[in-house]
Motif scaffolding. Structure first.
Motif, short mmCIF file in Angstrom:
data_model
loop_
_atom_site.label_atom_id
_atom_site.label_comp_id
_atom_site.label_asym_id
_atom_site.label_seq_id
_atom_site.Cartn_x
_atom_site.Cartn_y
_atom_site.Cartn_z
N VAL A 142 0.85 -1.20 0.00
CA VAL A 142 0.00 0.00 0.00
C VAL A 142 0.88 1.25 0.00
N TYR A 143 1.90 1.25 0.83
CA TYR A 143 2.82 2.38 0.92
C TYR A 143 3.46 2.69 -0.42
N ASP A 144 3.98 1.65 -1.08
CA ASP A 144 4.70 1.88 -2.34
C ASP A 144 3.77 2.31 -3.46
N ASN A 145 2.53 1.84 -3.46
CA ASN A 145 1.56 2.32 -4.45
C ASN A 145 1.39 3.83 -4.35
N LEU A 146 1.17 4.31 -3.14
CA LEU A 146 0.96 5.74 -2.97
C LEU A 146 2.26 6.53 -3.18
N LEU A 147 3.38 5.96 -2.76
CA LEU A 147 4.66 6.61 -2.98
C LEU A 147 4.91 6.84 -4.47
N LEU A 148 4.66 5.82 -5.28
CA LEU A 148 4.84 5.96 -6.73
C LEU A 148 3.94 7.04 -7.30
N LEU A 173 9.25 12.15 0.88
CA LEU A 173 7.81 12.00 0.72
C LEU A 173 7.17 11.13 1.80
N HIS A 174 7.97 10.60 2.71
CA HIS A 174 7.42 9.67 3.70
C HIS A 174 6.27 10.29 4.49
N GLU A 175 6.45 11.50 4.96
CA GLU A 175 5.41 12.14 5.77
C GLU A 175 4.13 12.33 4.96
N ALA A 176 4.29 12.74 3.70
CA ALA A 176 3.12 12.95 2.84
C ALA A 176 2.39 11.63 2.57
N VAL A 177 3.16 10.55 2.37
CA VAL A 177 2.55 9.23 2.13
C VAL A 177 1.73 8.82 3.34
N MET A 178 2.31 8.92 4.53
CA MET A 178 1.62 8.47 5.73
C MET A 178 0.40 9.35 6.04
N GLU A 179 0.51 10.63 5.77
CA GLU A 179 -0.62 11.54 6.00
C GLU A 179 -1.79 11.18 5.09
N GLN A 180 -1.49 10.90 3.83
CA GLN A 180 -2.55 10.54 2.89
C GLN A 180 -3.15 9.18 3.22
N LEU A 198 -5.53 11.44 -5.94
CA LEU A 198 -5.42 12.75 -5.30
C LEU A 198 -3.98 13.16 -5.03
N ALA A 199 -3.02 12.31 -5.41
CA ALA A 199 -1.62 12.56 -5.09
C ALA A 199 -1.12 13.90 -5.62
N ALA A 200 -1.57 14.27 -6.80
CA ALA A 200 -1.10 15.52 -7.42
C ALA A 200 -1.92 16.73 -6.98
N ARG A 201 -2.78 16.53 -5.98
CA ARG A 201 -3.68 17.59 -5.50
C ARG A 201 -4.41 18.26 -6.66
N PRO A 202 -5.21 17.50 -7.39
CA PRO A 202 -5.94 18.05 -8.55
C PRO A 202 -7.01 19.03 -8.11
N ARG A 203 -7.45 19.83 -9.06
CA ARG A 203 -8.56 20.75 -8.79
C ARG A 203 -9.91 20.11 -9.11
N LEU A 204 -9.88 19.00 -9.86
CA LEU A 204 -11.10 18.27 -10.17
C LEU A 204 -10.79 16.78 -10.20
#
Length: 249
Positions: free
Chosen positions: A98-104, A126-133, A164-170
């Motif tokens: 799960v971690y590596d999917n979101l990390l990628l 990116l570790h903190e961002a991965v765990m937060e998401q 949502l990783a790229a923080r899209p607007r839509l």
């Protein structure tokens, strides 16, 4: 609708041979709003979502995103502009954790070169961002779990988190609760609410009870055309909508 829409469609049409899948569709989506697309099977909902995403380019009409004409833009350009999509079929990499999917997904969003991804230079940063998401989607305790071992609902949540990783607007979602238990459907609605702070949502969904609970507006399609549009309460009381669903029952 107050202010300029984040997404605006005018007269969008799409044909597949003799089949007219979309016929003059108009649609406006306000920034940071949740907009549902509903209708009987074969009404054009998923085709419309793919026309917005760029998978199916319209044969006629226009698509505007954040004030930019993207009618003929390729999906990659739409993604750079801030548009993300999650299709109905889960596309997580099931052999990875799960971690590596979101990390990628985060690496691809922030560092588009293949070399950076292979070297994983951004893993530590990116570790903190991965765990937060992961925490935001109730997956933190499953960070080291191979994605194939998640429940169906959890795989759907992981893919939404990746979209949502790229923080899209839509964000575009195609039947995200399909195959979920009632508890997972309720949780999905709760997990999506916080994205309103930075992201609008267009969602195709068959579960009317689910969609009317958290969507601001609904557009009803029938035969590739807009049958009606309004708040969930207005659509629930629409005689035109009731007639279509009664006819198809």
């Amino acid at each position: 609708m107050s202010g300029d829409p984040i997404l605006s469609l005018r007269g969008v049409g799409k044909r597949f041979g003799p089949l007219r899948a979309l016929d003059g569709v108009d649609l406006d989506v306000a920034p940071r709003s949740f907009h549902g697309l509903i209708g009987p099977n074969g009404s054009g909902k998923s085709t419309l979502l793919r026309a917005i995403a760029g998978e199916h380019l319209p044969d006629e009409g226009s698509v505007s995103f954040a004030g930019e004409d993207i009618t003929t833009a390729q999906p990659a350009r739409r993604a750079r502009a801030g548009l993300s999509i999650k299709f109905q079929i889960t596309a997580v990499l099931k052999s990875l954790t799960v971690y590596d999917n979101l990390l990628l997904a985060l690496q691809a969003a922030g560092a588009p070169g293949l070399g950076a991804l292979l070297l994983s230079r951004t893993r530590r940063s990116l570790h903190e961002a991965v765990m937060e998401q992961l925490a935001a989607f109730r997956l933190a305790e499953h960070a080291d779990t191979v994605a194939a071992n998640l429940s169906h609902g959890q795989q759907q949540w992981l893919e939404i988190a990746m979209a949502l990783a790229a923080r899209p607007r839509l964000l575009l979602l195609d039947e995200p609760t399909g195959g979920m238990s009632p508890e997972e459907r309720r949780a999905t609605g709760e997990l999506l609410q916080p994205i309103r702070e930075h992201c609008a949502l267009v969602i195709v969904e068959h579960d009317l009870d689910f969609i009317k609970e958290f969507c601001d507006r609904l557009t009803v399609l029938d035969g590739g055309k807009v049958l009606d549009e309004g708040t969930p309460a207005e659509i629930e009381g629409s005689e035109k909508v009731q007639a279509v669903y009664t006819r198809r029952a």
